[in-house]
Design an enzyme around this catalytic site. Sequence first.
Site, PDB file in Angstrom:
ATOM      1  N   MET A   1      -2.774   4.700  -0.715  1.00  9.80           N
ATOM      2  CA  MET A   1      -4.175   4.284  -0.909  1.00  9.80           C
ATOM      3  C   MET A   1      -4.331   2.853  -0.387  1.00  9.80           C
ATOM      4  SD  MET A   1      -5.983   6.732  -2.267  1.00  9.80           S
ATOM      5  CE  MET A   1      -5.181   7.671  -0.957  1.00  9.80           C
ATOM      6  N   HIS A   2      -4.308   2.743   0.939  1.00  8.84           N
ATOM      7  CA  HIS A   2      -4.309   1.419   1.566  1.00  8.84           C
ATOM      8  C   HIS A   2      -5.517   0.572   1.141  1.00  8.84           C
ATOM      9  CE1 HIS A   2      -1.214   2.819   4.341  1.00  8.84           C
ATOM     10  NE2 HIS A   2      -1.980   3.808   4.729  1.00  8.84           N
ATOM     11  N   ASP A   3      -6.701   0.998   1.505  1.00 14.20           N
ATOM     12  CA  ASP A   3      -7.881   0.134   1.406  1.00 14.20           C
ATOM     13  C   ASP A   3      -8.299  -0.185  -0.024  1.00 14.20           C
ATOM     14  OD1 ASP A   3      -9.386   1.571   4.387  1.00 14.20           O
ATOM     15  OD2 ASP A   3      -7.893   0.001   4.126  1.00 14.20           O
TER      16      ASP A   3
ATOM     17  N   THR B   1       0.832  -1.219   0.000  1.00 14.35           N
ATOM     18  CA  THR B   1       0.000   0.000   0.000  1.00 14.35           C
ATOM     19  C   THR B   1       0.860   1.260   0.000  1.00 14.35           C
ATOM     20  OG1 THR B   1      -0.244   0.145   2.427  1.00 14.35           O
ATOM     21  CG2 THR B   1      -1.850  -1.205   1.215  1.00 14.35           C
TER      22      THR B   1
ATOM     23  N   TYR C   1       0.499  12.321   5.475  1.00 12.70           N
ATOM     24  CA  TYR C   1       1.617  11.623   4.812  1.00 12.70           C
ATOM     25  C   TYR C   1       2.751  12.569   4.490  1.00 12.70           C
ATOM     26  CZ  TYR C   1      -0.735   7.266   4.886  1.00 12.70           C
ATOM     27  OH  TYR C   1      -1.317   6.113   5.352  1.00 12.70           O
TER      28      TYR C   1
END
Length: 313
Positions: free
Chosen positions: A241-243, A193, A228
């Site tokens: 954009m983890h999810d 991610t 960030y």
Amino acid sequence: MDKIPVIIDCDPGLDDALMLMLAHGSGRFDIRAVTISAGKQTQAKTLQNALKILTLIGATDIPVHHGAEKPLLRDLVVSNDVHGESGLDGPSLPIPEMQAQPVSAVEGIASILSASETPITIAATGPLTNIATFLLAYPQLKSKIERISLMGGGIFRGNMTPLAEFNIYTDPEAAAIVFRAGVPITMCGLDVTHKALVFQKDIDLFRALGNQAGQVAADLMDFFSIFYRENRVELNGGAAMHDPCAIAWLMNPGIFTTKSCYVDVETKGELTSGATVVDFYNTLHKEPNATVAYDIDRDAFLDMLFNAIKALP
Ligand code: RIB
Ligand code: CA
């Protein structure tokens, strides 16, 4: 192409909101339900955030179920960092046009899987409390889970402690239950991610789409980027954009680099509680239980997200 039947468990959450936009806007999924976990914010806030986002993207027909108020054993520790006081700071969002279902996440998942003739995929992008509770309450329905594609953990790093990522760290006992359940798992941890980055030039393209979803997505990304740019300088201004990665893998695994590994979760370590222990080099000679993603074609990922959000109102 047949739509993928999926139940999405999440804790909106700025990147959870973008994940829901990707899932719904892509047109690739038959979203049977959205179930809500408590995470960075309380269940009350994450539930309202989900209802607002689904209203915004015209997905008011998707059943939403409230989930656990806290982790299995530990206290819920909410924080305003990253996602803000509401859990979805940044954009102005509509008043929800629907209410949550009267039954809980666990009962909602059980009734959907029981009624389905074919197995259903679960995408999980928050703490795994609901999924673990479901697995404990309905072990006979494990075979109706096609796969769990989750955002969580990391091979070499954490973001809450040196080795623990937030979703796993919040409820390590739940994560251990999920990884030990014998259900196929795809793990999108911080290693991948933190390569699924959006930069200001990308955010400007989302805003230039001209639709409401593009404006909201850009506002979400702008707010996410504050944390960030201040705290992840190694990402050179990018926001992770983890999810959306957990959904993107289901859409096109080919844009990811993965390895089948044995993964377990540390629940007792003084310094390591909440760490996903990924046996990347198979030192334990145990049967792999997870497909672990550790690299991504960022441009292809951004195209998927951009095209999905372009398709929304
Ligand atoms: O560590 C990142 C994860 O924590 C993401 O799912 C984000 O939404 C937060 O829940
Ligand atoms: Ca999340």
